[in-house]
Design a protein around this motif. Structure first.
Motif, PDB file in Angstrom:
ATOM      1  N   ARG A 200      65.412  53.444  54.272  1.00 42.58           N
ATOM      2  CA  ARG A 200      64.322  52.958  53.920  1.00 42.58           C
ATOM      3  C   ARG A 200      64.376  51.193  53.922  1.00 42.58           C
ATOM      4  O   ARG A 200      65.417  50.638  54.305  1.00 42.58           O
ATOM      5  CB  ARG A 200      64.211  53.160  52.386  1.00 42.58           C
ATOM      6  CG  ARG A 200      63.884  54.600  52.119  1.00 42.58           C
ATOM      7  CD  ARG A 200      63.074  54.226  50.774  1.00 42.58           C
ATOM      8  NE  ARG A 200      62.208  55.872  50.787  1.00 42.58           N
ATOM      9  CZ  ARG A 200      62.604  56.917  50.266  1.00 42.58           C
ATOM     10  NH1 ARG A 200      63.762  56.955  49.687  1.00 42.58           N
ATOM     11  NH2 ARG A 200      61.822  57.894  50.388  1.00 42.58           N
ATOM     12  N   LEU A 201      63.193  50.466  53.702  1.00 46.46           N
ATOM     13  CA  LEU A 201      63.386  49.076  53.520  1.00 46.46           C
ATOM     14  C   LEU A 201      62.834  48.842  52.173  1.00 46.46           C
ATOM     15  O   LEU A 201      61.882  49.502  51.611  1.00 46.46           O
ATOM     16  CB  LEU A 201      62.162  48.405  54.407  1.00 46.46           C
ATOM     17  CG  LEU A 201      62.562  48.251  56.198  1.00 46.46           C
ATOM     18  CD1 LEU A 201      61.381  47.908  56.621  1.00 46.46           C
ATOM     19  CD2 LEU A 201      63.954  47.404  56.298  1.00 46.46           C
ATOM     20  N   THR A 216      55.543  54.367  50.384  1.00 44.71           N
ATOM     21  CA  THR A 216      55.772  55.418  49.337  1.00 44.71           C
ATOM     22  C   THR A 216      54.626  56.295  49.144  1.00 44.71           C
ATOM     23  O   THR A 216      54.940  57.386  48.426  1.00 44.71           O
ATOM     24  CB  THR A 216      56.157  54.477  48.213  1.00 44.71           C
ATOM     25  OG1 THR A 216      55.241  53.354  47.851  1.00 44.71           O
ATOM     26  CG2 THR A 216      57.574  53.872  48.087  1.00 44.71           C
ATOM     27  N   TRP A 217      53.462  55.826  49.086  1.00 44.12           N
ATOM     28  CA  TRP A 217      52.272  56.821  48.893  1.00 44.12           C
ATOM     29  C   TRP A 217      52.380  57.969  49.837  1.00 44.12           C
ATOM     30  O   TRP A 217      51.610  58.957  49.498  1.00 44.12           O
ATOM     31  CB  TRP A 217      51.024  56.097  48.667  1.00 44.12           C
ATOM     32  CG  TRP A 217      50.795  55.032  49.453  1.00 44.12           C
ATOM     33  CD1 TRP A 217      50.960  53.531  49.608  1.00 44.12           C
ATOM     34  CD2 TRP A 217      49.948  55.207  50.837  1.00 44.12           C
ATOM     35  NE1 TRP A 217      50.600  53.015  50.635  1.00 44.12           N
ATOM     36  CE2 TRP A 217      49.828  54.197  51.624  1.00 44.12           C
ATOM     37  CE3 TRP A 217      49.461  56.472  51.321  1.00 44.12           C
ATOM     38  CZ2 TRP A 217      49.149  53.982  52.753  1.00 44.12           C
ATOM     39  CZ3 TRP A 217      48.882  56.334  52.631  1.00 44.12           C
ATOM     40  CH2 TRP A 217      48.746  55.158  53.387  1.00 44.12           C
ATOM     41  N   LEU A 218      52.874  57.910  51.043  1.00 43.13           N
ATOM     42  CA  LEU A 218      52.895  58.899  51.893  1.00 43.13           C
ATOM     43  C   LEU A 218      54.227  59.958  51.651  1.00 43.13           C
ATOM     44  O   LEU A 218      55.301  59.044  51.194  1.00 43.13           O
ATOM     45  CB  LEU A 218      53.194  58.380  53.303  1.00 43.13           C
ATOM     46  CG  LEU A 218      51.972  57.998  54.087  1.00 43.13           C
ATOM     47  CD1 LEU A 218      52.505  57.588  55.390  1.00 43.13           C
ATOM     48  CD2 LEU A 218      50.871  59.015  54.211  1.00 43.13           C
ATOM     49  N   LEU A 219      53.873  61.020  51.209  1.00 41.42           N
ATOM     50  CA  LEU A 219      55.295  61.786  51.053  1.00 41.42           C
ATOM     51  C   LEU A 219      56.082  61.838  52.290  1.00 41.42           C
ATOM     52  O   LEU A 219      55.736  61.593  53.640  1.00 41.42           O
ATOM     53  CB  LEU A 219      54.850  63.449  50.765  1.00 41.42           C
ATOM     54  CG  LEU A 219      54.231  63.354  49.473  1.00 41.42           C
ATOM     55  CD1 LEU A 219      53.701  64.913  49.341  1.00 41.42           C
ATOM     56  CD2 LEU A 219      55.103  62.898  48.308  1.00 41.42           C
ATOM     57  N   THR A 220      57.402  61.901  52.141  1.00 41.49           N
ATOM     58  CA  THR A 220      58.382  61.799  53.155  1.00 41.49           C
ATOM     59  C   THR A 220      58.132  62.483  54.214  1.00 41.49           C
ATOM     60  O   THR A 220      58.021  62.234  55.654  1.00 41.49           O
ATOM     61  CB  THR A 220      59.793  61.859  52.429  1.00 41.49           C
ATOM     62  OG1 THR A 220      59.905  61.416  51.286  1.00 41.49           O
ATOM     63  CG2 THR A 220      60.658  61.283  53.577  1.00 41.49           C
ATOM     64  N   TRP A 221      57.431  63.832  53.914  1.00 35.81           N
ATOM     65  CA  TRP A 221      57.241  64.712  55.133  1.00 35.81           C
ATOM     66  C   TRP A 221      56.211  64.089  56.032  1.00 35.81           C
ATOM     67  O   TRP A 221      56.144  64.204  56.911  1.00 35.81           O
ATOM     68  CB  TRP A 221      56.652  65.992  54.580  1.00 35.81           C
ATOM     69  CG  TRP A 221      57.919  66.802  54.047  1.00 35.81           C
ATOM     70  CD1 TRP A 221      58.070  67.058  52.710  1.00 35.81           C
ATOM     71  CD2 TRP A 221      58.820  67.464  54.743  1.00 35.81           C
ATOM     72  NE1 TRP A 221      59.305  67.842  52.512  1.00 35.81           N
ATOM     73  CE2 TRP A 221      59.750  68.062  53.925  1.00 35.81           C
ATOM     74  CE3 TRP A 221      58.922  67.655  56.098  1.00 35.81           C
ATOM     75  CZ2 TRP A 221      60.829  68.785  54.235  1.00 35.81           C
ATOM     76  CZ3 TRP A 221      60.479  68.221  56.776  1.00 35.81           C
ATOM     77  CH2 TRP A 221      61.089  68.790  55.769  1.00 35.81           C
ATOM     78  N   GLY A 359      51.737  48.973  42.389  1.00 33.77           N
ATOM     79  CA  GLY A 359      52.499  49.373  41.642  1.00 33.77           C
ATOM     80  C   GLY A 359      52.426  48.674  40.207  1.00 33.77           C
ATOM     81  O   GLY A 359      51.407  47.930  39.915  1.00 33.77           O
ATOM     82  N   TYR A 360      53.158  48.778  39.337  1.00 32.45           N
ATOM     83  CA  TYR A 360      53.573  48.070  37.949  1.00 32.45           C
ATOM     84  C   TYR A 360      52.283  48.540  37.242  1.00 32.45           C
ATOM     85  O   TYR A 360      51.554  47.809  36.595  1.00 32.45           O
ATOM     86  CB  TYR A 360      53.907  46.618  38.141  1.00 32.45           C
ATOM     87  CG  TYR A 360      54.979  46.312  38.735  1.00 32.45           C
ATOM     88  CD1 TYR A 360      56.069  46.468  38.397  1.00 32.45           C
ATOM     89  CD2 TYR A 360      54.876  46.278  40.308  1.00 32.45           C
ATOM     90  CE1 TYR A 360      57.168  45.901  39.171  1.00 32.45           C
ATOM     91  CE2 TYR A 360      55.897  45.964  41.188  1.00 32.45           C
ATOM     92  CZ  TYR A 360      57.125  45.837  40.464  1.00 32.45           C
ATOM     93  OH  TYR A 360      58.346  45.640  41.324  1.00 32.45           O
TER      94      TYR A 360
END
Ligand SMILES: *[C@@H]1O[C@H](CO)[C@@H](O)[C@H](O)[C@H]1NC(C)=O
Ligand SMILES: *[C@@H]1O[C@H](CO)[C@@H](O)[C@H](O)[C@H]1NC(C)=O
Ligand SMILES: *[C@@H]1O[C@H](CO)[C@@H](O)[C@H](O)[C@H]1NC(C)=O
Ligand SMILES: *[C@@H]1O[C@H](CO)[C@@H](O)[C@H](O)[C@H]1NC(C)=O
Ligand SMILES: *[C@@H]1O[C@H](CO)[C@@H](O)[C@H](O)[C@H]1NC(C)=O
Ligand SMILES: *[C@@H]1O[C@H](CO)[C@@H](O)[C@H](O)[C@H]1NC(C)=O
Ligand SMILES: *[C@@H]1O[C@H](CO)[C@@H](O)[C@H](O)[C@H]1NC(C)=O
Length: 579
Positions: A200-201, A216-221, A359-360
């Motif tokens: 990750r970055l 992050t809004w993409l699932l890792t898969w 976020g936040y």
């Protein structure tokens, strides 16, 4: 015939021998090894380790005023004062230019000593055997035992912001960006293996921390990453093939070419693979993690908005009602210009279209209308505004989604974003009334710039009628302007109050000055002085001259000498007809 040549030959040989013997390198030839008990001194410029084929050097590198870091850099093909640094021992604590040294102790420890006093960096190694420090041709600096060759320490295990071919990034390592282009100390961006085994970055400033790659809004898969291989190792080979144990791979477009390569996390937060273009000795980007630089977190700081325009790059701007903390460092963001109040009857909302803040949030509220979302945000004193959008992955797309915001971070304008942000602003600020303007100007310039038009239109294809209509419009405009000036001038003359008289004198003085200038200097220079520089000389000088003359005549002190309106129109029409 042959004998003189023979003597010449001998003489040459002798000279060659002498020059070799007297060469400064014969006594202190550059070495790739530092032996036990010796040290590299900062005051001796020859105290540099150079790898066998000369590609890498290790030594003291200037990073500021009398500030040096022990560094490995690329020497080959050459580097004058713009060397590519690949590793630093003490990036956050540079040493003094006097009496600093790198010492290899008999105990097996390697120390970096600042100004002959304190130790700023050490490998903390120990060995009973004889050891040496060696700069390998692959850029690795190794500390190892001469017998058996056990490696005590190597720079490949402690990367700075750069990976070299075959240098693995593993579980407990990270690449950390520089603070800025010229400031090599630790910045806010990191490449690392997360606890779920994904590479990750992350943006990691003193106040905030967030992950921006992979999305992050993409699932890792969805990103093609696997969380199930806990080996956690990533590296690229010398041909340009990158592989990571989380199944992330890429190959460089110049895959297979034998060129120098580095993988670097840049100070702007992007991870890039560079290849060296040997002809021009330049690093060129062959791959980068983020194609949309505004998606890199922390770039524009809080309360600001990032806008990327391919032709001119990334731009930060403060949200309406905020001002920049420091224009030279946008990562600090913006602060409110106005006092914020919590009372519901003094706040209103300002809409910014196609603006996203990441976020936040206080939460995620599906099927909330704008009114409901507004009420929700108004109830919470610290709510800075809310995001309203009409789609969300895996959710129905015909209902609104409300996200009240605790903080406004990672803002970006994107014409394709299907949501709006509503900023909480004081009612008295006048911002709510000017919001159309704000919104429009944001849309205007970005849309114009984002669309990639072919800019090959030709100037000579101007429409003749359009041109004359333009001139007519200009003429009318000028006449109108002068009527206003005349009426105003008339009014001023008829006022006996002193202030107005002073003002009038000031105007007269200006006119006289102008006329004097017209007499003395070339008309051209006067015109140049008063013309809007934005025109960049794209105007008809002759016509402009007439306009200036008309203008000066119109403000003549002598009322009788001023042209009548009819005359003005005639003069303007005449100049329009003249070729
Ligand atoms: C580099 O940045 C750090 C952190 O902002 C700062 O403390 C340091 O003085 C800077 N160094 C130079 C040489 O400007
Ligand atoms: C130094 O090198 C970098 C990267 O190769 C390049 O972008 C920059 O223009 C160079 N600067 C100078 C002064 O040559
Ligand atoms: C890149 O390396 C991986 C594993 O090391 C290998 O499976 C893959 O075939 C390589 N790709 C190319 C284009 O050589
Ligand atoms: C995990 O990744 C490593 C390195 O890429 C690879 O050699 C290994 O086969 C992988 N293990 C599994 C179970 O996929
Ligand atoms: C904001 O509030 C402080 C004290 O509460 C006051 O001194 C200051 O003048 C206010 N600023 C503005 C712009 O209203
Ligand atoms: C959304 O809310 C409206 C009324 O507030 C309701 O009629 C509608 O069924 C809701 N839609 C969904 C998908 O929940
Ligand atoms: C832009 O120019 C290129 C070549 O000059 C051409 O192939 C392309 O079709 C043009 N695009 C547009 C939108 O006119």
């Amino acid at each position: 015939m042959a004998i003189p040549f023979f003597f010449l030959y001998l003489l040459l040989l002798l000279l060659l021998l002498l020059s070799v013997l007297s060469s400064p390198f014969s006594s202190a030839a550059p070495s790739d090894t530092l032996s036990e008990g010796s040290s590299l001194s900062i005051e001796n410029t020859n105290d540099v380790l150079i790898s066998q084929s000369g590609i890498f050097s290790a030594g003291f590198f200037p990073v500021g005023d009398n500030a040096y870091c022990f560094t490995i850099w690329f020497t080959e093909p050459f580097c004058d004062n713009n060397c590519s640094v690949i590793w630093m021992a003490n990036r956050d604590q540079p040493v003094n230019g006097k009496k600093s040294k790198l010492s290899l102790l008999h105990s097996g420890n390697l120390l970096l000593i600042d100004a002959g006093r304190s130790t700023v960096w050490a490998t903390n190694t120990a060995s009973q055997f004889s050891i040496k420090l060696h700069l390998h041709d692959n850029g690795n600096l190794l500390l190892y035992e001469k017998q058996g060759g056990r490696v005590l320490w190597q720079s490949f295990d402690y990367p700075t912001d750069t990976l070299l071919p075959q240098q693995p990034l593993t579980k407990d390592m990270q690449l950390v960006s520089s603070r800025s282009r010229r400031n090599y100390s630790s910045g806010f961006y990191k490449l690392y293996f997360d606890s779920d085994n994904v590479l990750r970055l992350r943006y990691d400033s003193p106040e905030t921390s967030s992950i921006y790659w992979p999305n992050t809004w993409l699932l890792t898969w969805d990103g093609g990453r696997s969380t199930f291989n806990s080996t956690r190792i990533a590296f690229f080979d010398s041909l340009g093939n990158f592989t990571s144990s989380d199944d992330f791979t890429f190959t460089s477009p110049d895959y297979g070419m034998r060129v120098q390569r580095i993988l670097k996390i840049d100070y702007d937060g992007n991870l890039r693979l560079y290849s060296r273009e040997n002809v021009r000795n330049r690093w060129i980007v062959s791959w980068q993690a983020m194609s949309q630089p505004c998606r890199i977190h922390g770039i524009c700081g809080p309360n600001s908005m990032c806008n990327y325009v391919p032709s001119s790059g990334r731009r930060c701007s403060c949200l309406p009602g905020f001002k920049a903390k420091d224009y030279s460092d946008w990562s600090l963001g913006c602060e409110p210009e106005l006092n914020r109040s919590c009372s519901r009857d003094v706040i209103s909302y300002l809409k910014l279209s196609n603006v996203e803040f990441f976020g936040y949030e206080y939460g995620f509220f599906p099927n909330y209308t704008m009114q409901m979302c507004e009420d929700l945000c108004s109830k919470m004193c610290n709510c800075k505004g809310f995001q309203l959008r009409f789609s969300r992955r895996y959710y129905p797309s015909n209902i609104p989604y409300c996200y009240p915001k605790k903080a406004l971070l990672n803002g970006q304008y994107s014409p394709h974003f299907d949501g709006d942000i509503y900023l909480k602003v004081p009612k008295t600020s006048g911002l709510s009334s000017s919001y159309r303007h704000v919104e429009d100007s944001v849309l205007d310039c970005s849309v114009k710039n984002v669309a990639q038009l072919n800019r090959t239109y030709s100037k000579s294809h101007q429409n003749g009628t359009l041109k004359s209509v333009m001139w007519f419009a200009c003429g009318v405009g000028v006449v109108e302007f002068f009527s206003i000036v005349l009426v105003w001038y008339f009014l001023i003359r008829n006022q006996n109050n002193l202030g107005a008289a002073n003002q009038e004198m000031e105007h007269q003085r200006l006119v006289i000055q102008m006329r004097e200038k017209m007499k003395k200097e070339a008309v051209d220079s006067v015109i140049e002085m008063i013309i809007d520089p934005k025109l960049e000389g794209k105007y008809d000088r002759a016509k402009m001259e007439i306009l200036v003359m008309v203008a000066l005549n119109c403000v003549n002190e002598d009322r009788e000498a001023r042209p009548s309106m009819k005359q003005v129109v005639e003069m303007l029409l005449h100049q329009q007809e003249s070729p």
